[in-house]
Design a protein around this motif. Structure first.
Motif, PDB file in Angstrom:
ATOM      1  N   LYS A  17     109.255 -97.165  70.777  1.00 38.03           N
ATOM      2  CA  LYS A  17     109.834 -98.507  70.712  1.00 38.03           C
ATOM      3  C   LYS A  17     111.285 -98.509  71.190  1.00 38.03           C
ATOM      4  O   LYS A  17     111.685 -99.371  71.974  1.00 38.03           O
ATOM      5  CB  LYS A  17     109.742 -99.058  69.290  1.00 38.03           C
TER       6      LYS A  17
ATOM      7  N   GLU B 226     112.606-100.565  74.442  1.00 40.26           N
ATOM      8  CA  GLU B 226     113.648-101.580  74.337  1.00 40.26           C
ATOM      9  C   GLU B 226     114.789-101.298  75.304  1.00 40.26           C
ATOM     10  O   GLU B 226     115.319-102.217  75.936  1.00 40.26           O
ATOM     11  CB  GLU B 226     114.169-101.664  72.897  1.00 40.26           C
TER      12      GLU B 226
ATOM     13  N   ARG C 175     113.551-102.189  78.788  1.00 39.59           N
ATOM     14  CA  ARG C 175     113.518-103.649  78.945  1.00 39.59           C
ATOM     15  C   ARG C 175     114.929-104.198  79.191  1.00 39.59           C
ATOM     16  O   ARG C 175     115.140-105.066  80.029  1.00 39.59           O
ATOM     17  CB  ARG C 175     112.919-104.318  77.709  1.00 39.59           C
ATOM     18  N   TYR C 176     115.890-103.677  78.435  1.00 34.95           N
ATOM     19  CA  TYR C 176     117.274-104.105  78.601  1.00 34.95           C
ATOM     20  C   TYR C 176     117.758-103.801  80.027  1.00 34.95           C
ATOM     21  O   TYR C 176     118.346-104.662  80.677  1.00 34.95           O
ATOM     22  CB  TYR C 176     118.176-103.416  77.573  1.00 34.95           C
TER      23      TYR C 176
END
Length: 114
Positions: free
Chosen positions: A11, A15, A18-19
């Motif tokens: 996770k 994340e 994605r950022y």
């Protein structure tokens, strides 16, 4: 792991990726994401998930396999260039059946190391 519905864990890494993709989407300087770790740690599964995420956001993605002896930067950049050109050509041909350039290296690439 190629199916995102069964990809679990990582996770924090997802994340962060994605950022970084979000930052690239707003015309900020690009960031290189490097995955490294011991064998069987899930790097390829995370790479597959990243590839799907990037393509879903409209990015062109390429994979470059480096092997022993690819230590010179020019070898890396040549591989990236060739893969990127092939990917862009494929995308354009899928869109309208044509591409404004060939998917092979231009003649000057013959001077690059093999």
């Amino acid at each position: 792991m190629r199916e995102s519905s069964v990809f679990a864990g990582r996770k924090h890494e997802q994340e962060a990726i994605r950022y970084e993709l979000g930052q690239a989407a707003v015309n900020r300087p690009s960031v290189c994401v490097v995955l490294h770790g011991p064998r069987a740690a899930g790097k390829t599964s995370l790479l597959n998930a990243t590839d799907r995420l990037a393509r879903d956001r409209g990015f062109t993605t390429v994979r470059v396999e480096l092997v022993e002896g690819d230590g010179e930067p020019i070898v890396f950049y040549r591989k990236v260039y060739e893969e990127l050109l092939a990917s862009v050509t494929e995308t354009l041909r899928a869109r309208d059946g044509t591409a404004p350039f060939s998917s092979h290296c231009p003649p000057y690439s013959a001077s690059w190391p093999a």
